[in-house]
Write a protein that holds these residues in place. Structure first.
Motif, short mmCIF file in Angstrom:
data_model
loop_
_atom_site.label_atom_id
_atom_site.label_comp_id
_atom_site.label_asym_id
_atom_site.label_seq_id
_atom_site.Cartn_x
_atom_site.Cartn_y
_atom_site.Cartn_z
N VAL A 225 -24.77 18.37 28.05
CA VAL A 225 -25.59 17.37 27.35
C VAL A 225 -27.00 17.90 27.15
CG1 VAL A 225 -26.64 15.07 27.56
CG2 VAL A 225 -24.21 15.40 28.10
N ARG B 150 -25.71 4.82 25.46
CA ARG B 150 -27.09 5.07 25.90
C ARG B 150 -27.87 5.84 24.84
NH1 ARG B 150 -24.26 5.98 30.74
NH2 ARG B 150 -24.33 8.25 30.46
N VAL B 151 -27.20 6.80 24.19
CA VAL B 151 -27.85 7.55 23.11
C VAL B 151 -28.23 6.61 21.98
CG1 VAL B 151 -27.41 9.24 21.29
CG2 VAL B 151 -26.80 9.77 23.66
N GLU B 152 -27.31 5.74 21.57
CA GLU B 152 -27.59 4.81 20.48
C GLU B 152 -28.71 3.84 20.86
OE1 GLU B 152 -26.49 5.06 17.54
OE2 GLU B 152 -24.97 6.61 17.91
N HIS C 254 -22.40 7.64 24.80
CA HIS C 254 -22.67 7.30 23.39
C HIS C 254 -23.57 6.07 23.31
CE1 HIS C 254 -20.03 9.78 20.72
NE2 HIS C 254 -19.38 10.00 21.86
N VAL D 71 -32.68 13.56 21.19
CA VAL D 71 -31.61 12.57 21.33
C VAL D 71 -30.77 12.52 20.07
CG1 VAL D 71 -31.09 10.16 21.82
CG2 VAL D 71 -33.04 11.23 22.94
N GLU D 72 -31.42 12.60 18.91
CA GLU D 72 -30.68 12.60 17.64
C GLU D 72 -29.80 13.84 17.53
OE1 GLU D 72 -28.93 11.89 14.24
OE2 GLU D 72 -30.24 10.40 15.21
N VAL E 12 -30.62 9.36 29.28
CA VAL E 12 -29.36 9.67 28.59
C VAL E 12 -28.24 9.87 29.61
CG1 VAL E 12 -28.18 11.44 27.25
CG2 VAL E 12 -30.45 10.68 26.55
N LEU F 276 -28.49 15.41 19.99
CA LEU F 276 -27.37 15.17 20.89
C LEU F 276 -26.35 14.27 20.23
CD1 LEU F 276 -25.90 15.22 23.60
CD2 LEU F 276 -27.45 13.42 24.39
N ARG F 277 -26.80 13.23 19.54
CA ARG F 277 -25.85 12.34 18.86
C ARG F 277 -25.00 13.11 17.85
NH1 ARG F 277 -27.55 6.90 15.61
NH2 ARG F 277 -28.86 8.38 14.45
N GLY G 162 -28.52 18.82 23.28
CA GLY G 162 -29.66 18.11 22.73
C GLY G 162 -30.92 18.95 22.63
#
Length: 266
Positions: A74, A241-243, A239, A211-212, A158, A214-215, A78
């Protein structure tokens, strides 16, 4: 600190000869200091055998070393660059995690988290906990306002890291590295950290970009790797937590009913 890309270091960690050279006496999970040799090159690593994992009430048995690897994936995907290269492999006591050792820098570096008297908190530092010594002297726990430390705080949100002690934070040049992520990536909110100084504040744009990134990675193959290490609900919670971070654009607040700071804090 060894040179080379993370991919090159991963290869060395995964395929080199693993030789124990010592044991971390204060480790609760039987961690070993080892040397991994690949030809003429050798690097120091921390090896945590799965068989030595301490049983925990809130994490399934035998899953901590996989979480160490998942946290690295992760962090790397990211671009957080916080968790040192980490692999899973067989060692002298069976399967376990192998993580690149990040040793202390030379000299007396300024700490990132400290316990001091109230009057001795460095200028600009953020107090996160007040208490007292056994003889009744007031003390506080505070942390530096370092931007790289803030990036660690975003990654911890995250990962849902439930054990971010001050001693798990390591200077590595201009970076701040973090270790010990075995109790992370749970489904239930468990964030427990000494880095609450930015709680509720807007996340910096450069960290939101991480973070984006990572998404996008989660939808581009990272999910497949994580499903080999975590349960389906745990990946789904990642997912979510990222959102949530991208939606609120703010550092999370402590979870009601859950201890906010690990003990000991350092």
């Amino acid at each position: 600190m060894p040179t080379g890309t993370d991919a090159e270091l991963e290869r060395v960690l995964a395929t080199g000869e693993l030789t124990p050279v010592g044991r971390l006496a204060d480790s609760s999970n039987g961690a070993l200091l080892c040397c991994v040799e690949d030809g003429a090159d050798g690097v120091l690593v921390i090896h945590k055998p799965e068989v030595s994992e301490r049983r925990l009430w809130d994490y399934p048995d035998g899953t901590l070393v996989a979480r160490e690897r998942a946290a690295y994936l992760v962090s790397s995907a990211g671009g957080f660059d916080v968790v040192p290269p980490t692999v899973l492999r067989d060692g002298p006591h069976g399967r376990g995690s192998v993580q690149l050792w990040v040793g202390p820098v030379e000299g007396e570096p300024e700490p990132l988290v400290d316990v001091t008297a109230v009057s001795d908190v460095p200028e600009g530092w953020v107090v996160v906990l007040s208490g007292e010594t056994p003889d009744g002297m007031p003390v506080v726990v505070s942390h530096a306002p370092h931007p790289a430390l803030r990036t660690v705080a975003v990654l911890d949100a995250v990962l849902n890291n439930s054990d971010r002690k001050g001693g798990h934070l390591l200077r590595d040049g201009d970076r701040v590295r973090g270790c010990d992520h075995g109790v992370s990536l749970s489904v239930e909110p468990k964030l427990r950290t000494v880095l609450w100084g930015w709680a509720g504040e807007p996340v910096p744009e450069e960290d939101l970009a991480r973070v984006e990134r990572l998404r996008r990675s989660l939808g581009d193959g990272l999910d497949d790797d994580l499903h080999e290490l975590l349960t389906v609900p745990e990946v789904e919670a990642l997912h979510a937590r990222v959102e949530a971070l991208l939606r609120t654009r703010r550092h999370p607040l402590p979870t009601p009913g859950w201890p906010a700071i690990p003990w000991p804090a350092l």
